[in-house]
Design an enzyme around this catalytic site. Sequence first.
Site, PDB file in Angstrom:
ATOM      1  N   ASP A 158       0.714  -1.265   0.252  1.00 24.18           N
ATOM      2  CA  ASP A 158      -0.181   0.200   0.210  1.00 24.18           C
ATOM      3  C   ASP A 158       0.932   1.143  -0.308  1.00 24.18           C
ATOM      4  OD1 ASP A 158      -2.353   1.668   0.282  1.00 24.18           O
ATOM      5  OD2 ASP A 158      -2.107   0.785   2.419  1.00 24.18           O
ATOM      6  N   LEU A 159       1.844   1.554  -0.584  1.00 25.82           N
ATOM      7  CA  LEU A 159       2.535   2.217  -1.070  1.00 25.82           C
ATOM      8  C   LEU A 159       2.083   3.300  -1.694  1.00 25.82           C
ATOM      9  CD1 LEU A 159       5.920   0.262  -1.316  1.00 25.82           C
ATOM     10  CD2 LEU A 159       5.618   1.448   0.568  1.00 25.82           C
ATOM     11  N   GLU A 160       2.515   4.780  -1.507  1.00 23.25           N
ATOM     12  CA  GLU A 160       1.643   6.322  -1.926  1.00 23.25           C
ATOM     13  C   GLU A 160       2.502   6.383  -2.030  1.00 23.25           C
ATOM     14  OE1 GLU A 160      -2.451   7.439   0.178  1.00 23.25           O
ATOM     15  OE2 GLU A 160      -2.827   5.042   0.817  1.00 23.25           O
ATOM     16  N   ASN A 161       3.518   6.623  -1.639  1.00 22.12           N
ATOM     17  CA  ASN A 161       4.622   7.969  -1.785  1.00 22.12           C
ATOM     18  C   ASN A 161       5.564   7.003  -3.070  1.00 22.12           C
ATOM     19  OD1 ASN A 161       3.967   9.946   0.026  1.00 22.12           O
ATOM     20  ND2 ASN A 161       3.676   7.580   1.272  1.00 22.12           N
ATOM     21  N   GLN A 189      -7.801   1.776  -4.573  1.00 22.04           N
ATOM     22  CA  GLN A 189      -9.360   2.915  -3.518  1.00 22.04           C
ATOM     23  C   GLN A 189      -9.514   3.897  -4.424  1.00 22.04           C
ATOM     24  OE1 GLN A 189      -5.735   4.513  -0.639  1.00 22.04           O
ATOM     25  NE2 GLN A 189      -4.804   2.938  -0.986  1.00 22.04           N
TER      26      GLN A 189
END
Length: 554
Positions: free
Chosen positions: A378-381, A438
Amino acid sequence: MAVIAAGALTVTGLVSTAQAADVNNAKNAGFESGLANWSCSAGSGATVSTPVRSGTSALKATPVGQDNAKCTQTVAVKPNSTYALSSWVQGGYAYLGVTGSGTTDVSTWTPGSTAWTKLSTSFRTGANTTSVTVYTHGWYGQSAYFADDVEVTGPDGGGGGDGPGPVIPAAPAGLVTGATTTSSVALSWNAVSGATGYKVYRDGVQATTSTGTSATVTGLAADTAYQFSVSATNAAGESVRSAAVSARTAKPGTGGPGPAVPKHAVTGYWQNFNNGAAVQKLTDVPADYDIIAVSFADATPTPGAVTFKLDTAGLNGYTDAQFRADIRTKQAQGKNIIISIGGELGTVRVDNDASATAFANSVYALMQDYGFNGVDIDLENGLNATYMTKALRQLSAKAGSGLVITMAPQTIDMQSTAGEYFKTALNIKDILTVVNMQYYNSGSMLGCDGKVYSQGSVDFLTALACIQLEGGLDPSQVGIGVPASTRGAGSGYVAPSIVNAALDCLAKGTNCGSFKPSKTYPSLRGAMTWSTNWDATAGNAWSKAVGPHVRSLP
């Protein structure tokens, strides 16, 4: 995301996220000299006297039509160096990022705020990189954004930035131990202003160095006590050492693949923190959830190693022993418990072979220690497809064929098969369980038919899922991720009935909106929500409606 002979001391996963380092290499970082050193697309940028975060000026940039109000600056940097990138923003959607790093280009964003909000990320330059392009931009059709106090903090690139030179740093504080295995101990500590590196000591003797705030020392003897300390370094010298901490290596644990994931499954994120949602034990999570993603691993800025610690205080005294027992209880009920890596604030850098190995080793260590059945990405960066693929394949080789791998990319990450997230999913298609995109906090997006759809509708869910289905993922690897309640996300909440209609449209061709896929996908995996805690806050209305519907799919 190598077995070493006993007695060898190495670090797996050096930190690449910059601390507050030598100088701020950005010029006119506070826009006090107008737009000097900055270039904004289509004349979209201007300086204003209000609102400002500091000084007397700030940037205002306004998206118009097909222009997203992108403002850029070329910044001089040093090769093979780590930089912290940040800016304060306000107003509409605002993005901050860097290109031309020579390694993994990164970005971060916010859907907007009425007060100044800090965006932060980091990057490492390649062996031949002497300059990068730093940028801010807004989003199509959204309101103007404001930016102030941009920082590109790290070694002096020679371009003449806004910051001072280094002094000898202070001793690191906050040294703690993390996950332990039979042969390794994970360590982390607080960042030190002005530090460009750290030295790690074992029993008073230097064991290794790190370029950031954590390291995993390996090659240790099983069931043995050690003392560790750390010092901070930069061009001016080395600090005194921190206070020492003790750690004992573990005995071999258990854990690994567990129950099979159902053909149609519901995934829920369980919060290891209290943010106002209902506080839960794992055994409080309803049986409608088939996969429970524990959120989150303690992801340091280190590329690779991750740790996990239960927030006992925040969870009303939920003990580590009870948590471990509850994992086994849920598994006995046929549920898979996995560890999630990332989240909105979590940053893990997996962008070289060493960090890929560190990721695989540390996640597998957590699986052995706690009994987790797999991992959620769940890496958003920022994500590097090449090395995350290597990391997950190494983890799969360790854990075996029953390993559960889920992913939770943002909508923008799955708009094209050229994206790093999409490439990663396709690269590991043979071992991937499900991608639960998402469908929230995103605004309008393109569907597979090239039309723009607004979030919160059946069409938004189906037309965006269609991109993944037509882009190469198996239908069994596609899930719909939505908030469990209006409080679960900033935007994008849809009623459970809308989720169920989208599932019917994709799996059976019924209950569609204006968009209807060219064919049906009866093996569609199911749905995901953030979070089981927000669901419980709303009386478990989401899982009570969506859970049975997912199980009724063909």
